[in-house]
Design a protein around this motif. Structure first.
Motif, PDB file in Angstrom:
ATOM      1  N   VAL A   1     -72.461  -5.353  19.191  1.00  0.00           N
ATOM      2  CA  VAL A   1     -72.238  -6.171  18.001  1.00  0.00           C
ATOM      3  C   VAL A   1     -73.271  -7.291  17.974  1.00  0.00           C
ATOM      4  CG1 VAL A   1     -70.580  -7.551  16.709  1.00  0.00           C
ATOM      5  CG2 VAL A   1     -69.782  -5.598  18.069  1.00  0.00           C
TER       6      VAL A   1
ATOM      7  N   SER B   1     -77.768   1.622  13.298  1.00  0.00           N
ATOM      8  CA  SER B   1     -77.499   0.219  13.009  1.00  0.00           C
ATOM      9  C   SER B   1     -76.641   0.150  11.755  1.00  0.00           C
ATOM     10  CB  SER B   1     -78.803  -0.564  12.768  1.00  0.00           C
ATOM     11  OG  SER B   1     -79.323  -1.082  13.959  1.00  0.00           O
ATOM     12  N   ILE B   2     -75.469  -0.464  11.866  1.00  0.00           N
ATOM     13  CA  ILE B   2     -74.594  -0.626  10.715  1.00  0.00           C
ATOM     14  C   ILE B   2     -74.769  -2.042  10.184  1.00  0.00           C
ATOM     15  CG2 ILE B   2     -72.209  -0.652   9.903  1.00  0.00           C
ATOM     16  CD1 ILE B   2     -71.569   1.479  11.957  1.00  0.00           C
TER      17      ILE B   2
ATOM     18  N   ALA C   1     -68.279   2.828  11.409  1.00  0.00           N
ATOM     19  CA  ALA C   1     -68.422   2.862  12.861  1.00  0.00           C
ATOM     20  C   ALA C   1     -67.624   4.022  13.442  1.00  0.00           C
ATOM     21  CB  ALA C   1     -67.960   1.542  13.470  1.00  0.00           C
TER      22      ALA C   1
ATOM     23  N   LEU D   1     -70.976   0.757  21.868  1.00  0.00           N
ATOM     24  CA  LEU D   1     -70.811  -0.092  20.692  1.00  0.00           C
ATOM     25  C   LEU D   1     -71.319  -1.486  21.016  1.00  0.00           C
ATOM     26  CD1 LEU D   1     -69.708  -0.839  17.869  1.00  0.00           C
ATOM     27  CD2 LEU D   1     -67.463  -1.206  18.943  1.00  0.00           C
TER      28      LEU D   1
ATOM     29  N   HIS E   1     -67.312  -2.050   8.034  1.00  0.00           N
ATOM     30  CA  HIS E   1     -67.709  -1.798   9.416  1.00  0.00           C
ATOM     31  C   HIS E   1     -66.844  -0.738  10.085  1.00  0.00           C
ATOM     32  CE1 HIS E   1     -69.964  -5.879  10.073  1.00  0.00           C
ATOM     33  NE2 HIS E   1     -70.505  -5.128   9.136  1.00  0.00           N
TER      34      HIS E   1
ATOM     35  N   ILE F   1     -73.788   2.882  18.489  1.00  0.00           N
ATOM     36  CA  ILE F   1     -73.653   2.015  17.317  1.00  0.00           C
ATOM     37  C   ILE F   1     -74.072   0.587  17.640  1.00  0.00           C
ATOM     38  CG2 ILE F   1     -72.000   1.001  15.685  1.00  0.00           C
ATOM     39  CD1 ILE F   1     -70.266   3.584  16.328  1.00  0.00           C
TER      40      ILE F   1
ATOM     41  N   CYS G   1     -73.675  -2.725  15.501  1.00  0.00           N
ATOM     42  CA  CYS G   1     -72.992  -3.188  14.294  1.00  0.00           C
ATOM     43  C   CYS G   1     -73.235  -4.678  14.097  1.00  0.00           C
ATOM     44  CB  CYS G   1     -71.490  -2.908  14.422  1.00  0.00           C
ATOM     45  SG  CYS G   1     -70.514  -3.378  12.980  1.00  0.00           S
ATOM     46  N   GLU G   2     -73.526  -5.059  12.868  1.00  0.00           N
ATOM     47  CA  GLU G   2     -73.667  -6.488  12.587  1.00  0.00           C
ATOM     48  C   GLU G   2     -72.339  -7.208  12.792  1.00  0.00           C
ATOM     49  OE1 GLU G   2     -75.604  -9.063  12.009  1.00  0.00           O
ATOM     50  OE2 GLU G   2     -77.258  -7.772  12.622  1.00  0.00           O
TER      51      GLU G   2
ATOM     52  N   THR H   1     -68.860  -6.591   5.874  1.00  0.00           N
ATOM     53  CA  THR H   1     -67.901  -6.534   6.979  1.00  0.00           C
ATOM     54  C   THR H   1     -66.742  -5.590   6.720  1.00  0.00           C
ATOM     55  OG1 THR H   1     -68.471  -8.826   7.487  1.00  0.00           O
ATOM     56  CG2 THR H   1     -66.460  -7.967   8.464  1.00  0.00           C
TER      57      THR H   1
END
Length: 328
Positions: A117, A66-67, A78, A115, A74, A88, A90-91, A71
């Motif tokens: 988001v 979890s990233i 990633a 991936l 990122h 991944i 990612c926020e 921002t």
């Protein structure tokens, strides 16, 4: 499934806490350059703390990362995680530029990793129920939508547009993604912005290919509590959500000739499970079974492109027509 979290701030803590609750999931590492923060989170969750992502890659055993970083970081992390063959989560927003987002997606594809988001609004019960009502046809043909997301200014790196993208990229993008999931592709964008000291206010009008028009409002700097509102009006009725009301989902149906003056208000359940828990559980399930996620990396890219079009409209004072939009 073994997971790790990069970033031990607010969202990193949310991700880590959720992972400790999910069945068949083990949190093995948390990482932050502020080692004291990482150690606090590790003590709470039973994970191992790291101050270096490279060291965590070498020493920790995990399949998914979890990233939860600012921002502007990122893309860098990633890509590093993808090359290490880690899936991944990612926020949002996916990145600050469309080019960076496309590179992240391409590198993940090239390395055979997934991936995802975190456009978590898709998992909030009120919003999910609004979309379900729309998809069911209960509202008829959609015509107009309104959405707002308002709260205090978060300060810190968020105040630097070059690192956060401002209120549109960081906050409004939630509603841009949700509305696009409801109405499809955006044809044109017009935006206004007022910005001074701790105020960052934006108002954006979207014209969708299907003819729907949406007005979207976001505000950093509101002195009261954080709150959200949304409304979709169709040819057969209106559905509304308001986070300030305890039973926030309401459907007001038009009366028919057989039922003159009828107006039915149906309160929605606020739900008992955290939307973040629902989201992360869903993403991990997609990794396990190869399923398609509710919100894709391409969805995140499209929402970013709409947000960037809004910023361009603010810069030029003109309507921005989206590439490929039907109403150019």
């Amino acid at each position: 499934m073994k997971v790790a979290v990069l970033g031990s701030g607010g969202m990193g803590g949310v991700h880590a806490d959720v992972y400790t609750k999910l069945e068949n999931v083990r949190l093995t590492g948390v990482c932050d350059v502020r080692i004291e923060q990482a150690e606090k989170l590790a003590a709470r969750t039973g994970a191992t703390a790291y101050s270096s992502f490279d060291r965590m890659l070498e020493e920790a055993d995990f399949d998914v990362i979890s990233i939860a970083l600012p921002t502007y970081l990122h893309k860098e992390f990633a890509i590093k995680a993808a090359k290490a063959k880690k899936h991944i989560i990612c926020e949002k927003p996916i990145a600050l530029t469309a080019e960076d987002a496309k590179e992240m997606i391409a590198v993940c594809e090239d390395n055979g990793v997934r991936l995802f988001v975190g456009h978590v609004v898709r998992f909030f019960p009120d919003y999910a129920n609004m979309k379900a009502a729309l998809d069911s046809g209960k509202l008829g043909r959609p015509g107009v939508a309104h959405a707002s997301r308002i709260g205090g200014h978060p300060g810190g790196w968020f105040a630097d547009d070059s690192r956060s993208g401002g209120v549109i990229l960081d906050l409004m993008i939630h509603d841009l993604d949700f509305l696009r999931s409801c109405f499809g592709e955006v044809s044109s964008v017009y935006a206004l912005n007022a910005k001074k000291d701790t105020l960052d206010y934006a108002l954006v009008t979207l014209h969708f290919d299907n003819g729907t028009i949406a007005n979207v409002e976001s505000n950093w700097g509101y002195p009261g509590p954080f709150h959200t509102k949304a409304e979709i009006a169709g040819s057969k009725g209106i559905i509304r959500a308001n986070s300030l009301k305890s039973s926030s989902l309401q459907i007001a149906k038009q009366g028919s000739s057989n039922d003159p003056g009828a107006s039915v208000v149906i309160p929605g359940s606020p739900g008992f499970r955290s939307p973040y828990e629902l989201q992360l559980e869903h993403f991990l399930s997609c990794i396990s079974d190869g399923g398609n996620p509710i919100v894709t990396a391409d969805d995140a890219l499209k929402a970013l492109e709409v947000a960037l079009a809004a910023k361009e409209s603010i810069r030029t004072g003109k309507v921005v027509y989206m590439q490929g939009g039907r109403n150019q």
